[in-house]
Design a protein around this motif. Structure first.
Motif, short mmCIF file in Angstrom:
data_model
loop_
_atom_site.label_atom_id
_atom_site.label_comp_id
_atom_site.label_asym_id
_atom_site.label_seq_id
_atom_site.Cartn_x
_atom_site.Cartn_y
_atom_site.Cartn_z
N CYS A 60 2.25 2.73 8.47
CA CYS A 60 3.24 2.35 7.60
C CYS A 60 4.36 1.33 8.35
O CYS A 60 4.78 1.62 9.26
N TRP A 104 0.87 -1.14 0.01
CA TRP A 104 -0.07 0.08 0.07
C TRP A 104 0.88 0.99 -0.19
O TRP A 104 1.61 1.48 0.96
N ASN A 105 0.98 1.98 -1.03
CA ASN A 105 1.76 3.15 -1.06
C ASN A 105 3.19 3.03 -0.86
O ASN A 105 3.84 3.69 -0.16
#
Length: 96
Positions: free
Chosen positions: A90, A22-23
């Protein structure tokens, strides 16, 4: 396979698997015990209701006297695991 929070790179936890990035961040899939350990280590406000954990506004974004509002649920999959991609945090995939 293990993962870490970008804000706590010296701590790591086991992942059952990693989902699609994801990202650019890892998306670990974990058991409830591991999710609970990650949340405790992070210091982020959260509240468990059965097998659903409710997240709050980031602790760093809360004014000193403000109580957190819990409005972001993290629910287990049908098999009882938690895909942490739903948190939008993150995570780092560790290759050790």
């Amino acid at each position: 396979m293990r993962f870490a929070l970008d804000s706590l790179p010296d701590r790591s936890w086991p992942a059952l698997t990693l989902g699609p990035a994801w990202n650019g961040w890892a998306t670990p899939v974990v058991i409830q015990k591991v999710l609970a350990e990650v949340l405790e280590a992070s210091g982020e406000p959260h509240r468990w209701e059965g097998d659903v954990v409710w997240l709050s506004t980031s602790a760093t974004d809360l004014p000193p006297d403000e109580e957190p509002e819990f409005d972001d649920p993290v629910r287990p999959s049908e098999d009882g695991t938690y895909d942490l991609a739903q948190m939008g945090w993150c995570f780092l995939a560790l290759h050790r």
